[in-house]
Each structure stands twice: as C-alpha cells, then as structure tokens.
Design an enzyme around this catalytic site. Structure first.
Site, PDB file in Angstrom:
ATOM      1  N   ASP A  90       0.852  -1.192   0.000  1.00  0.00           N
ATOM      2  CA  ASP A  90       0.000   0.000   0.000  1.00  0.00           C
ATOM      3  C   ASP A  90       0.886   1.241   0.000  1.00  0.00           C
ATOM      4  OD1 ASP A  90      -2.123   1.982   0.681  1.00  0.00           O
ATOM      5  OD2 ASP A  90      -3.288   0.186   1.130  1.00  0.00           O
ATOM      6  N   SER A 144     -13.779   6.007  -6.874  1.00  0.00           N
ATOM      7  CA  SER A 144     -14.647   7.173  -6.958  1.00  0.00           C
ATOM      8  C   SER A 144     -14.807   7.700  -8.377  1.00  0.00           C
ATOM      9  CB  SER A 144     -14.153   8.305  -6.047  1.00  0.00           C
ATOM     10  OG  SER A 144     -14.850   9.502  -6.309  1.00  0.00           O
ATOM     11  N   SER A 148     -15.469  -3.655 -11.035  1.00  0.00           N
ATOM     12  CA  SER A 148     -16.461  -2.691 -10.555  1.00  0.00           C
ATOM     13  C   SER A 148     -17.773  -2.782 -11.313  1.00  0.00           C
ATOM     14  CB  SER A 148     -15.906  -1.272 -10.686  1.00  0.00           C
ATOM     15  OG  SER A 148     -16.904  -0.303 -10.418  1.00  0.00           O
ATOM     16  N   TYR A 166     -13.335   6.522 -14.458  1.00  0.00           N
ATOM     17  CA  TYR A 166     -13.154   5.396 -13.529  1.00  0.00           C
ATOM     18  C   TYR A 166     -13.707   4.107 -14.128  1.00  0.00           C
ATOM     19  CZ  TYR A 166     -13.851   2.340  -9.511  1.00  0.00           C
ATOM     20  OH  TYR A 166     -13.852   1.251  -8.669  1.00  0.00           O
TER      21      TYR A 166
END
Length: 330
Positions: free
Chosen positions: A40, A90, A129, A153
C-alpha cells in the site's frame, strides 16, 4: 478457523491492504493462519487499519506503489495468490482527475499482472467494478451484458478486465474479476470529498447534520456488506472448478435499496443510540454527473460456479456497520 477451506499454508499478497476492503481481507486471512503481504502507498489507505497486524509475524507491510514495477515484483516474491484491491476509487474523483485514475488503475494494474506472471502465482483475483455496466438499462445486471462506460473510472475498471483476459489467454495466468456493488462496512472511511455514501450519511446523522442526496432519493443501489465480499474473494481463491476461472463475477446481495430507504434504515438503527437522530432532515440537490440511476446485480453466476452464498442482507449489514461506527467514531 478454516476460512471457506482456505489452506493456511498459503502466502497471499493483498494490494491496497491498508484500505477498507483490503484491511478486512488481511484480518480474515491472518485469523485463518495465512502469511499475508500487504502492499500500500497510503494514498487512500490508512496505517491505522493495519497497525493491529504489525505484531503478527505472519504479516509483512510493504510501503510501495503499484505504479512502480519494482515494488510490484518485490511484493509478489514467493507469493501463492494475489488479491488485488489497490485502486483509486470514486467516479467524481476520476471526473476531476482522469490522468491519475488511469495511472493507478490501468498502469498499476498492468504492473501487477506482469509481476504476478513473473512470480508464477497460482491465481490473481482482482477488484473489478459494477461501474463497468455503464449505460446498460438491463436489470438485474448480468456479467455478459454491459453498456458504454459513463466515467473515466468505469473505463479504467473495464480495461482491467480486458487486460486480465489477455494475460489468462496469453500467459496462462489464472484470473478472476469481482465486480463490486456498493460495498460497505467496518473501517470504511467517512471523511473526505469522495467518501462512500453510507459512512458519510452515518457520520452526518451522528453529528445531527442533514445528509445531502444527489437527486430525489429514488436512485437505488445493490448495497453489499463487507463480509459477503470477503467470502467471495476467498471462494475465488479456493475454487477448483475449471469453469470458474478466467472470468468475472458480480459481488452483491442481489437486492436494491433506494437512498431514501437507506436513510430510513440508518435512522432506525442510529436512534437506538441517540433519539435526536430521528428528527434530522435530509437535503436534496442536483443529480451528480456520471451517476447511474439504478444498480442491481444478478449473483446467479457466482452462486453456480464459485458457491457464493451472501450471508448479510442490507438490514443485517447496516446494523453491524452502524454498531461499528458508533463504537469507533463517535
């Protein structure tokens, strides 16, 4: 603990492991006895999410960026499986800054595929997604029928699926994509301009602030509790059904809830702690660009091929989530 028959001997990389979904996956894997590597860069993930794991000898934290191929190679060393959660989420963020979203979600994704291929990992399970369905009017959403993307996105997440398919066909890397539908639950960040709707609403209500809804509140989503998502990730790792790999799945509960219904439920559970929350008014405004009016998933494919069986509906999940927020953020 035996997590959906996952062998504890496996070493598993969780990219984005300090994020909301990633940290919950790390926690479950460590509880199962697995060795976990977390990669990360803390752009959106929080060190506090993984701090409890640092004392566990089976946990390794790598402060690195998926946009850096050498970091990806380092993270994949001696790894059996990859759970790729790292991304810049987002829709509004991607509208404001499409270049960075593309760098992280496309270039970073490709770097991870290359590193996983080079390390000869057994399987690469990645976060896809529901935004991939774009302007498709079909309800419920079925994996094989998508529309045109409505945001940068959404484009990046669809490109992920295309790259994964090419790598499975060209290099023999087993891949499974998980199209998440509005995941919520413990550790989901309520702060920031791009906070997800449930933790944002919860924090506003706890502070006696009016939640703001884009539109009239009739827009609906297939809200999915985090424990359902953990189940699907692990079952995607352990399935030995050859028909179940090198494809994508919806990860959802299979029911939709409008934003107005969501707010009613949140008030119902939050008033158990604070009666004043029941009188907080909602404000409404213009519809947000790139938003899809309604989202509902078919989960039949996941049930049939992977044995997915979501245990938490919206009510059960919200009750757990509200309890966590009240105990940890109030």
């Amino acid at each position: 603990m035996n997590l959906y028959n996952l062998n504890p001997k496996y070493r598993i990389l969780v990219t984005g492991g300090a994020g909301f979904i990633g940290s919950n996956l790390c926690e479950s894997l460590l509880a199962n006895g697995n060795t976990v590597v977390c990669l990360d860069n803390f752009a959106t993930g929080k060190k506090s999410n993984v701090t409890p794991f640092l004392s566990n000898k089976k946990f390794t934290l790598i402060d690195g960026d998926i946009r850096n191929l050498s970091d990806c190679h380092k993270a994949c060393e001696k790894v059996d499986y990859v759970l790729h959660q790292a991304a810049l989420g987002s829709v509004p963020r991607s509208m404001n800054d499409p270049i960075t979203s593309n760098d992280v979600n496309v270039t970073g994704f490709l770097n991870m595929l290359v590193a996983a291929r080079d390390a000869k990992v057994k399987r690469f399970v990645y976060a896809a997604s529901s935004s991939t369905y774009g302007d498709s009017k079909n309800m419920p959403k079925i994996e094989d029928v998508i529309g045109k993307p409505l945001s940068p996105y959404a484009i990046t997440k669809y490109v992920n699926e295309l790259y994964a398919d090419v790598f499975s066909k060209t290099y023999g890397l087993e891949t499974i994509g998980l199209r998440y539908f509005n995941v919520f639950g413990r550790r989901q960040d309520p702060a920031g301009a791009y906070a997800a709707v449930i933790p944002k609403f919860v924090m506003q209500l706890m502070n006696h602030e009016s939640p703001h809804v884009n539109g009239d509140g009739s827009f609906s989503r297939d809200f999915t509790y985090i424990d359902n998502v953990i189940q699907m990730n692990i079952k995607s790792l352990v399935t030995n059904n050859t028909l179940a790999v090198n494809t994508v799945y919806n990860v959802a509960y299979g029911k939709r809830t409008s934003l107005n219904e969501l707010l009613d439920l949140l008030k119902e559970y939050l008033t158990e702690f604070d009666l004043k929350i029941g009188s907080v008014k909602t404000t409404y405004g213009p519809i947000r660009k790139g938003d899809v009016p309604h989202s509902l998933a078919s989960i039949e494919k996941a049930k049939e091929l992977v044995g997915y069986n979501p245990e938490y509906n919206i009510r059960e999940g919200l009750r757990e989530a509200v309890q966590w927020y009240w105990n940890n953020l109030k």
